[in-house]
Design a protein around this motif. Sequence first.
Motif, PDB file in Angstrom:
ATOM      1  N   CYS B  69       0.828  -1.219   0.000  1.00 30.16           N
ATOM      2  CA  CYS B  69       0.000   0.000   0.000  1.00 30.16           C
ATOM      3  C   CYS B  69       0.860   1.266   0.000  1.00 30.16           C
ATOM      4  N   SER B  83      -4.290   4.704  -2.912  1.00 31.34           N
ATOM      5  CA  SER B  83      -5.566   5.143  -3.492  1.00 31.34           C
ATOM      6  C   SER B  83      -6.604   4.071  -3.176  1.00 31.34           C
ATOM      7  N   THR B  84      -7.874   4.425  -3.281  1.00 28.64           N
ATOM      8  CA  THR B  84      -8.900   3.428  -2.963  1.00 28.64           C
ATOM      9  C   THR B  84      -8.893   2.287  -3.976  1.00 28.64           C
ATOM     10  N   CYS B  87      -7.318  -0.538  -2.247  1.00 30.33           N
ATOM     11  CA  CYS B  87      -8.260  -1.237  -1.357  1.00 30.33           C
ATOM     12  C   CYS B  87      -9.149  -2.171  -2.176  1.00 30.33           C
ATOM     13  N   VAL B 104     -15.348   3.329   1.010  1.00 25.74           N
ATOM     14  CA  VAL B 104     -14.310   2.956   0.049  1.00 25.74           C
ATOM     15  C   VAL B 104     -14.930   2.727  -1.323  1.00 25.74           C
ATOM     16  N   ARG B 105     -16.043   2.000  -1.356  1.00 30.57           N
ATOM     17  CA  ARG B 105     -16.704   1.743  -2.643  1.00 30.57           C
ATOM     18  C   ARG B 105     -17.182   3.043  -3.270  1.00 30.57           C
ATOM     19  N   SER B 107     -15.971   6.007  -2.794  1.00 33.30           N
ATOM     20  CA  SER B 107     -14.795   6.752  -3.239  1.00 33.30           C
ATOM     21  C   SER B 107     -14.313   6.243  -4.588  1.00 33.30           C
ATOM     22  N   TYR B 108     -14.277   4.921  -4.732  1.00 28.74           N
ATOM     23  CA  TYR B 108     -13.766   4.331  -5.965  1.00 28.74           C
ATOM     24  C   TYR B 108     -14.703   4.599  -7.145  1.00 28.74           C
ATOM     25  N   SER B 113     -11.913  11.440  -3.093  1.00 29.88           N
ATOM     26  CA  SER B 113     -10.932  10.969  -2.121  1.00 29.88           C
ATOM     27  C   SER B 113     -11.577  10.711  -0.762  1.00 29.88           C
ATOM     28  N   LEU B 114     -11.089   9.700  -0.072  1.00 33.02           N
ATOM     29  CA  LEU B 114     -11.425   9.544   1.337  1.00 33.02           C
ATOM     30  C   LEU B 114     -10.614  10.584   2.105  1.00 33.02           C
ATOM     31  N   TRP B 116      -8.705  11.202   4.851  1.00 31.12           N
ATOM     32  CA  TRP B 116      -8.012  10.521   5.935  1.00 31.12           C
ATOM     33  C   TRP B 116      -7.304  11.540   6.814  1.00 31.12           C
TER      34      TRP B 116
END
Lengths: 191, 218
Positions: B69, B83-84, B87, B104-105, B107-108, B113-114, B116
């Motif tokens: 990662c 990046s997602t 994930c 996450v889904r 975001s993708y 962006s998440l 964080w």
Amino acid sequence: MRAIFLILGLSLVGVLASCRQDMHDQPKYKPQSGSSFFADGRSNRPVLAGTVARGRLQDDALLVTGKENGEFSKVFPFPVDAAVLERGRSRYGIFCAPCHDASGAGNGMIVQRGMKQPLSFHIDRLRDSPPGYFFDVMTNGFGVMYDYSDRIEIEDRWAITAYIRVLQKAQNAKFADVPADKKETLLQPPK
Amino acid sequence: MTQLFHKSFNTLSKASIVLGGLVAGLTVTTVLFANRTPYISLVDVSREQPVPFSHKHHVGGLGIDCRYCHTSVETSAQASLPSTKTCMTCHSSIWTNAAMLEPVRQSYMNDRSLEWLKVHDLPDFAYFNHSIHIKKGVGCQTCHGQVDQMPLMMRKNTLNMEWCLSCHREPEKFLRPREEVFNMNWKPSHEKPQAQLGAELVESYQVQKLTNCATCHR
């Protein structure tokens, strides 16, 4: 008396004012920080079409696509030596082994946790596939496997390809293939 | 003309010399002490993130390498957050309905962006570079702690300058062989204790004791 309180009060204001974090949190972008300026909220900007980063001009078609005349290349774009194989082993361990496992049979930890099992590298079709094919799968993905072009550098993808060749050779070797000076150690019982 | 200061100020002025010193000393002590408490240093404090990501599960349980990662950690200043897409490499097939992974889904799918929160956030005037520390044999675990045992990410060190300098002054106490940098459970062997190993590594990796201000502050 009032003067003393005034002085004390002012110095307290001075002490508290020094707790400002302006220098800690400067109005500048650091990589991956958020932005209130750009609509997508990112300070990292996407690469504009047609721009080439310094040293990233991809004019070597074989190196970049793994193909020659539209077919998967049967040769590597650069000589494979021990350093390349060592690099391939390390990158394979990071990016591939979670699913493909250390031997390439396809029983990695993520597969054990529910990921679709990949093909073993030790089937005839993959043993006969040219290096360019493996490079292409890493670059563009295959089936449920996402592409790794954004995570593994081009040269490293070729190094991994070379290491997959090592695994294929090792897992399909016969005793006669072992160099004469190593045969003795193989015959000894495990310690 | 009357006296500007009342006579009692004679005593007060003398007392203020002592009291002023005491107050100043107390203030400095309080600030230094407060700086070392988890309230300020955030040691052992986990922060609420968009997704409760567990390093314990992914690193300790599944054995995924740090670099799967944090891809840029060996070559640049930043370890970088994935990046997602990273994930989703697994989570498009595994735990596809988990409510926990909905951000996450989203975001993708929506290319958002998440957001964080940085756990190891240095002040902006300190310029830290991951890649050089890795090349000189500083293990991830040396600064980040046993990440493979953390259900939620938290600091294990203050990131104070004093803490940085403790290693910059005596790197031999903390260095490990380069090949063990990403090993979360590395310990010096009995045959070669840290004192001996560290001295050898300082020599062979040409580790300098960089304590000049300009090393980190530019």
